[in-house]
Structures are given as C-alpha cells and as structure tokens.
Write a protein that holds these residues in place. Structure first.
Motif, PDB file in Angstrom:
ATOM      1  N   UNK A  51      30.605  22.724   6.674  1.00  0.00           N
ATOM      2  CA  UNK A  51      30.100  23.910   7.369  1.00  0.00           C
ATOM      3  C   UNK A  51      28.993  24.573   6.562  1.00  0.00           C
ATOM      4  N   UNK A  52      29.156  24.664   5.258  1.00  0.00           N
ATOM      5  CA  UNK A  52      28.118  25.263   4.424  1.00  0.00           C
ATOM      6  C   UNK A  52      26.822  24.453   4.490  1.00  0.00           C
ATOM      7  N   UNK A 115      34.461  34.811  10.851  1.00  0.00           N
ATOM      8  CA  UNK A 115      33.731  34.504   9.638  1.00  0.00           C
ATOM      9  C   UNK A 115      34.610  34.059   8.482  1.00  0.00           C
ATOM     10  N   UNK A 116      35.867  33.767   8.739  1.00  0.00           N
ATOM     11  CA  UNK A 116      36.804  33.333   7.710  1.00  0.00           C
ATOM     12  C   UNK A 116      37.099  31.843   7.857  1.00  0.00           C
ATOM     13  N   UNK A 135      39.207  25.367  10.276  1.00  0.00           N
ATOM     14  CA  UNK A 135      38.016  25.763  11.035  1.00  0.00           C
ATOM     15  C   UNK A 135      37.132  26.681  10.210  1.00  0.00           C
ATOM     16  N   UNK A 136      35.797  26.487  10.339  1.00  0.00           N
ATOM     17  CA  UNK A 136      34.817  27.340   9.684  1.00  0.00           C
ATOM     18  C   UNK A 136      33.727  27.705  10.689  1.00  0.00           C
ATOM     19  N   UNK A 137      33.090  28.833  10.485  1.00  0.00           N
ATOM     20  CA  UNK A 137      32.062  29.330  11.404  1.00  0.00           C
ATOM     21  C   UNK A 137      30.733  28.593  11.211  1.00  0.00           C
ATOM     22  N   UNK A 138      30.036  28.372  12.332  1.00  0.00           N
ATOM     23  CA  UNK A 138      28.658  27.864  12.314  1.00  0.00           C
ATOM     24  C   UNK A 138      27.739  29.037  12.660  1.00  0.00           C
ATOM     25  N   UNK A 143      22.236  34.720  10.888  1.00  0.00           N
ATOM     26  CA  UNK A 143      23.573  34.964  10.356  1.00  0.00           C
ATOM     27  C   UNK A 143      24.612  35.244  11.403  1.00  0.00           C
ATOM     28  N   UNK A 144      24.284  35.052  12.682  1.00  0.00           N
ATOM     29  CA  UNK A 144      25.256  35.262  13.750  1.00  0.00           C
ATOM     30  C   UNK A 144      26.082  33.995  13.975  1.00  0.00           C
ATOM     31  N   UNK A 145      27.343  34.172  14.314  1.00  0.00           N
ATOM     32  CA  UNK A 145      28.240  33.044  14.560  1.00  0.00           C
ATOM     33  C   UNK A 145      27.971  32.500  15.943  1.00  0.00           C
TER      34      UNK A 145
END
Length: 470
Positions: A51-52, A115-116, A135-138, A143-145
């Motif tokens: 994800x990063x 965002x966690x 699960x991770x945010x894209x 910077x919006x999910x």
C-alpha cells in the motif's frame, strides 16, 4: 483411614488438575498467539509495504487504473488473495481478475477507510473458510482515501496445526493427570500407612497391651508422632506397673493390720477376760494397728484430694521457729526403741513464711517418719531450720541406709517404693512434693547408699499481707 486417604489423594489430584489446566491453557494460548500472530504479522508487513508503494508511486491513478496495475504486477509466488475495494466497500477487482458482488462488511475495511491498518480473522461468508484479512487505504495525490488494498489468506492450515497441537497437549495432560492420580494414591498410602499402624497400636494399648510400640518409618512429623506415642506408651506401662505394685503393696499393708485386729479380737472374745495382761496387750495391738489403718486411709484421701485439685489451703503467716519447736516436742519425746539421736537447730530470730500450718506440719512429719523408719539403731537425725534473704530452708538429715542412685530420681513419684521392703503406700513423698508445690517452694533429695539422706525444703518468705498465726 479410607476417608482420610481419599481426602489426601483428592487434594493432591485437585492441585495437580488445576496446575495442569492452567499450564495447558497458557501453552495453548501461546501456541495460538504464535501461529496466528506470525501469520498476521507477515501479512500485515506485505500489505502495508504494498500500500505504501502504490500510494507513493501511483498517486495520480484512478482506482480502476490502480487495480489493473496492481493485479498485472502481482508476483506469481504471491500466496495471498489481493482485492481492491472502493469506498462503498465493493470489490473493484481481485487477483483472480473478478469483481465480486456484494459488500465487504468486515472490520478491517472499516479501519482502512479511516486511514488505519485493519486486521480481521474470521469465516468467509461465501465459502465458510476461515481467513485472515489485512486492509490498508489507497490515497490520491491530495491525500484523500480513494479505496482499500486488501490482502486475505486462508487460515485453515494454521487452525489445523493448532488443533493438532491442542489434541496432543490434551492427551499429554490427561496422561499427566492419570499418572498424578496413581502417584497421589501411592503418596497418600505412604502417609496413611504409618497412621493406620499407629491406630492399631492405640487399640492394643487400649486393650491393656502396654508393650505394643509404633514403628518409626520416616524422620518427619509422623515419625515424631510415633516417637511421642511410644514415649506415652512407655510411661503408661510404667504407671500401670506402679499401679499394680501399689495395689499389691496397699493390699498387703491393709491385710496385715486387719489380720492382727481380727486375730486379737477373736482371742479376746474367746477368752474369759480374766487374763488382764493378755487383754491389755491385745487392745494395745488393736489400737496400734487401727492407727496404722487410719494413717493409710488418710494418705489415700490426701493424695486423692491433691490429684483432683480439691485440697484447700488455709494460709497465714507462720514463724519457722514455732514449727520447728512443735516438731522437736513431737519427735523428741515419742517412743524411740531404736535409741536414735534427734538433734534440732533453728534460726534464733523470727523467720516468717506463708502457708497452711497443718499441711506444713504434715510435710515435715512425713519426712521425719521416713528418717526414723530408715535410720538404724543408735543413728542420728537432724532437723535444721535457717533463713536466707528470700527463703526459709528446712533440712532433714539422717545417717540411715540411703537411697540407691537409680531410685533417687523417682522416689517422689506416686506409688513408687523402689527396692525398699519397709511398709508404706508409696504415697508419702509424693504428697510431700505436692504440699511444697502448693506453697510455691522446692524440695530436693540427696542421698548416698549406706551413708544417709538429706531432704531440703525451701519456702518463700512472707510478705506483710497475710495474718499471723497465734
């Protein structure tokens, strides 16, 4: 003993069961945490790293374009299922190239949308398979999910290993418990057996077999109990022998005067009372033997009162000089066929003690009677009274036959007569010891065979709170 054995064994088993249960629980919890934790941590690392990477190098891509890029670049060795989820929790695309129907309602997606990093372990609704999901945010370039990158793996293999280890641990625990039960029974048997043997010995003692003794198997509390019981049995045996000897002795002592009284009574009754000299002699014998019987009975009554604690003391202040003078008058002028010399010496100044005058006189009369009984003809008896700073001391000394060393420590025991063949109940010195104890004093006996005996009585001096004897 069966009940005690059962309680001891049950106690051991309960402790072992609790220990095994706690240890099993801790072990299984550790195993579960190790396997699941390792898998979750590995999946979390992979998902977070991916994800990063995508957030850093694909910031301007749309969610659909990101999905294609991600799925096109998945390694052939990737063991996890990769899913791209939109903000409405719908699967846009997965690593198999499909878009799934329905929404993903698991908590990991909720955490990712905030965002966690979300982690969830549970059953897949469609297949019923247990899975682990991370699960991770894209995010876009502002910077919006815009979606969620979700990794899932099957946990069935992990649970299979965990279940296998669980059953092995339960089996080992049951074996440990079974072995512990056997060992508990054996240990309880080792504890109970000496007590059971002791119980049998107690029954033998109760039946009068005072020679029965308990075996000391171990040097522990039960062994100490066996030693204490054997000591008690030995003392009971000694007391039983003393009692039998006393009964035999007192029977003889009572029979002798009764025989004399009966014999002289029949002689006087069968005569015509004209032989005055014979009648007077018979009456003198009857009177003397009656006094002897009275003395024996009084000793028994006194001893019984001392033993039961019913003896009352009429205390008052007594001058030691008066007591010694009374004894000198009583023994200095009584019949003395053995021509024994009686020497008296006393403190010249007043020496006040507190006590029962009659009981103290009984004490010293007993001591002087013994001295006269065991002193040979033309012997010497001394009665000496002195006063120290704290005590009044009265000493009775004779040069008689003395006491054997093996008898010296026991002459004041009840019923004990030692090797002496003299008449008596064996209670005189025991009563003397009790009188001295009631007066809070001490009595000691020193003796050398064939040289004589010295009896020393020490009594505390009086305070001024008691009335003085007049």
């Amino acid at each position: 003993m069966k009940g005690l054995k059962r309680r001891v064994a049950a106690g051991f088993c309960l402790i072992i069961l609790l220990v095994v249960a706690v240890m099993e629980g801790l072990f299984l919890f550790t195993v579960r945490q190790y396997y699941l934790g390792s898998a979750i941590e590995a999946l979390r690392t992979r998902a977070t790293t991916s994800a990063d990477f995508y957030n850093k190098y694909l910031p301007g891509y749309t969610l659909h374009d990101r999905s294609k890029y991600v799925l096109e670049n998945i390694s052939k060795n990737e063991f996890a299922k990769v899913e791209i989820v939109d903000p409405q929790k719908r699967v846009v695309l997965d690593s198999y190239g499909f878009a799934a129907d329905g929404l993903i309602e698991t908590s990991d997606v909720d955490h990712a949308l905030r965002g966690e990093t979300g982690v969830w372990v549970g059953d897949n609704k469609g297949t019923g398979e247990r899975i682990i999901a991370v699960s991770n945010a894209l995010e876009n370039d502002q910077g919006n999910i815009v979606g969620v990158l979700r990794y899932t793996v099957s946990a069935e293999g992990l649970y299979s290993v965990i279940n296998r280890i669980t059953w092995i641990a339960i089996g080992v625990g049951l074996l440990v418990i079974a072995g512990s039960i056997v060992l508990s029974l054996l240990l309880a048997q080792r504890i109970i057996n000496p007590i059971s043997e002791l119980t049998q010995v107690v029954k033998q003692i109760a039946k009068g077999n005072f020679s029965s003794r308990a075996k000391k198997r171990y040097d522990d509390e039960v062994g100490l109990l066996a030693d204490s019981f054997n000591f008690m049995a030995e003392e009971l045996g000694k007391n039983e022998k003393l009692k039998n000897d006393f009964i035999s002795s007192i029977s003889h002592e009572l029979r002798t005067p009764l025989t004399s009284i009966k014999g002289w009574g029949e002689t006087i009754l069968s005569g015509n009372l004209e032989d005055k000299e014979e009648t007077v002699l018979g009456l003198e014998v009857i009177s003397r033997e009656t006094d002897r019987l009275i003395g024996l009975v009084e000793e028994l009554l006194d001893f019984s009162k001392y033993q039961s604690g019913e003896m009352k003391m009429n205390r008052c202040q007594i001058d030691l000089r008066h007591l010694v003078v009374d004894l000198e008058q009583q023994f200095g002028h009584h019949s003395n066929p053995k021509e024994i010399s009686f020497v008296v010496a006393c403190e010249p100044s007043p020496c006040m003690i507190v006590g029962d005058a009659n009981r103290l006189k009984q004490l010293f009369v007993n001591l002087l009677d013994n001295a006269y009984k065991f002193t040979p003809p033309n012997g010497k008896i001394e009665l000496i009274g002195t006063c120290t700073g704290k005590e009044a001391i009265v000493t009775v000394h004779d040069n008689g036959e003395g006491i054997e060393p093996e008898d010296l420590n026991r002459v004041m025991d009840k019923f004990y007569k030692g090797k002496s063949k003299k008449s008596g109940s064996g209670l005189g010195l025991s009563i003397c010891k009790e009188i001295v104890r009631l007066h809070e004093g001490t009595i000691t006996i020193e003796s050398v065979p064939l040289e004589g005996t010295t009896v020393t009585v020490a009594l505390p001096l009086a305070a001024q709170s008691h009335p003085v004897q007049t």
